[in-house]
Scaffold this motif. Structure first.
Motif, PDB file in Angstrom:
ATOM      1  N   SER A  54     103.807  77.463  39.775  1.00  0.00           N
ATOM      2  CA  SER A  54     104.863  76.645  40.370  1.00  0.00           C
ATOM      3  C   SER A  54     104.391  75.204  40.444  1.00  0.00           C
ATOM      4  O   SER A  54     103.453  74.900  41.152  1.00  0.00           O
ATOM      5  CB  SER A  54     105.180  77.162  41.767  1.00  0.00           C
ATOM      6  N   GLY A  55     104.969  74.331  39.675  1.00  0.00           N
ATOM      7  CA  GLY A  55     104.588  72.929  39.682  1.00  0.00           C
ATOM      8  C   GLY A  55     103.766  72.519  38.478  1.00  0.00           C
ATOM      9  O   GLY A  55     103.834  71.361  38.050  1.00  0.00           O
ATOM     10  N   GLY A  56     102.977  73.423  37.937  1.00  0.00           N
ATOM     11  CA  GLY A  56     102.247  73.152  36.713  1.00  0.00           C
ATOM     12  C   GLY A  56     100.984  72.335  36.854  1.00  0.00           C
ATOM     13  O   GLY A  56     100.437  71.857  35.848  1.00  0.00           O
ATOM     14  N   SER A  57     100.458  72.180  38.069  1.00  0.00           N
ATOM     15  CA  SER A  57      99.194  71.443  38.225  1.00  0.00           C
ATOM     16  C   SER A  57      98.065  72.181  37.534  1.00  0.00           C
ATOM     17  O   SER A  57      98.004  73.409  37.556  1.00  0.00           O
ATOM     18  CB  SER A  57      98.866  71.293  39.710  1.00  0.00           C
ATOM     19  N   THR A  58      97.177  71.406  36.928  1.00  0.00           N
ATOM     20  CA  THR A  58      96.068  71.998  36.188  1.00  0.00           C
ATOM     21  C   THR A  58      94.726  71.486  36.688  1.00  0.00           C
ATOM     22  O   THR A  58      94.638  70.418  37.322  1.00  0.00           O
ATOM     23  CB  THR A  58      96.187  71.698  34.689  1.00  0.00           C
ATOM     24  N   TYR A  59      93.704  72.261  36.377  1.00  0.00           N
ATOM     25  CA  TYR A  59      92.330  71.889  36.732  1.00  0.00           C
ATOM     26  C   TYR A  59      91.438  72.419  35.625  1.00  0.00           C
ATOM     27  O   TYR A  59      91.642  73.542  35.153  1.00  0.00           O
ATOM     28  CB  TYR A  59      91.952  72.507  38.077  1.00  0.00           C
ATOM     29  N   TYR A  60      90.435  71.619  35.217  1.00  0.00           N
ATOM     30  CA  TYR A  60      89.591  71.994  34.088  1.00  0.00           C
ATOM     31  C   TYR A  60      88.111  71.894  34.421  1.00  0.00           C
ATOM     32  O   TYR A  60      87.685  71.046  35.201  1.00  0.00           O
ATOM     33  CB  TYR A  60      89.886  71.086  32.885  1.00  0.00           C
ATOM     34  N   ALA A  61      87.343  72.742  33.756  1.00  0.00           N
ATOM     35  CA  ALA A  61      85.901  72.600  33.809  1.00  0.00           C
ATOM     36  C   ALA A  61      85.503  71.326  33.070  1.00  0.00           C
ATOM     37  O   ALA A  61      86.174  70.917  32.112  1.00  0.00           O
ATOM     38  CB  ALA A  61      85.244  73.811  33.158  1.00  0.00           C
ATOM     39  N   GLU A  62      84.403  70.731  33.497  1.00  0.00           N
ATOM     40  CA  GLU A  62      83.954  69.485  32.882  1.00  0.00           C
ATOM     41  C   GLU A  62      83.674  69.650  31.393  1.00  0.00           C
ATOM     42  O   GLU A  62      83.887  68.725  30.608  1.00  0.00           O
ATOM     43  CB  GLU A  62      82.705  68.980  33.597  1.00  0.00           C
ATOM     44  N   SER A  63      83.222  70.812  31.013  1.00  0.00           N
ATOM     45  CA  SER A  63      82.829  71.050  29.621  1.00  0.00           C
ATOM     46  C   SER A  63      84.015  71.006  28.653  1.00  0.00           C
ATOM     47  O   SER A  63      83.812  70.834  27.440  1.00  0.00           O
ATOM     48  CB  SER A  63      82.120  72.395  29.503  1.00  0.00           C
TER      49      SER A  63
END
Length: 125
Positions: A54-63
């Motif tokens: 819901s909302g589509g926020s994303t988070y990624y590993a630094e690599s």
């Protein structure tokens, strides 16, 4: 019954792109966070990134930040992992995972309730 099915893996060369898909079924995922993990031979399963349905926020590993992008298609109940500028060190089995969203980033595999079967990505140099 929740089911996650990954597809799209394969053998590519360094610098190429690949898009993985995770088709989700069995419930409404609007309150869920969907994540991608990967596991290389002899290594622990590693968090790649996630998306709040819901909302589509994303988070990624630094690599992978700046090279990988996670998106979702609500109509198809599918989450995607677009992988660009692939490197040999990206070689792994990639897994889709899901859990109820509780307002924070979950980086550990044990925090996820549902898993797909995985899809192999091999990047040759």
């Amino acid at each position: 019954q929740v089911q996650l099915v990954e597809s799209g893996g394969g053998l590519v060369q360094a610098g190429d792109s690949l898009r993985l898909s995770c088709a989700a079924s069995g419930r409404t995922f609007s309150s869920y966070v969907m994540a991608w993990f990967r596991q290389a031979p002899g290594k622990d399963r590693e968090f790649v990134g996630d998306i709040i349905w819901s909302g589509g926020s994303t988070y990624y590993a630094e690599s992978v930040k700046g090279r990988f992008t996670i998106s979702r298609d609500n109509a198809k109940n599918t989450v995607y992992l677009q992988m660009n500028s692939l490197k040999p060190e990206d070689t792994a089995v990639y897994y889709c995972a899901a859990t109820y969203y509780r307002g924070s980033v979950f980086l550990r595999p044990s925090q996820y309730d549902y898993w797909g079967q995985g899809t192999q990505v091999t990047v040759s140099s």
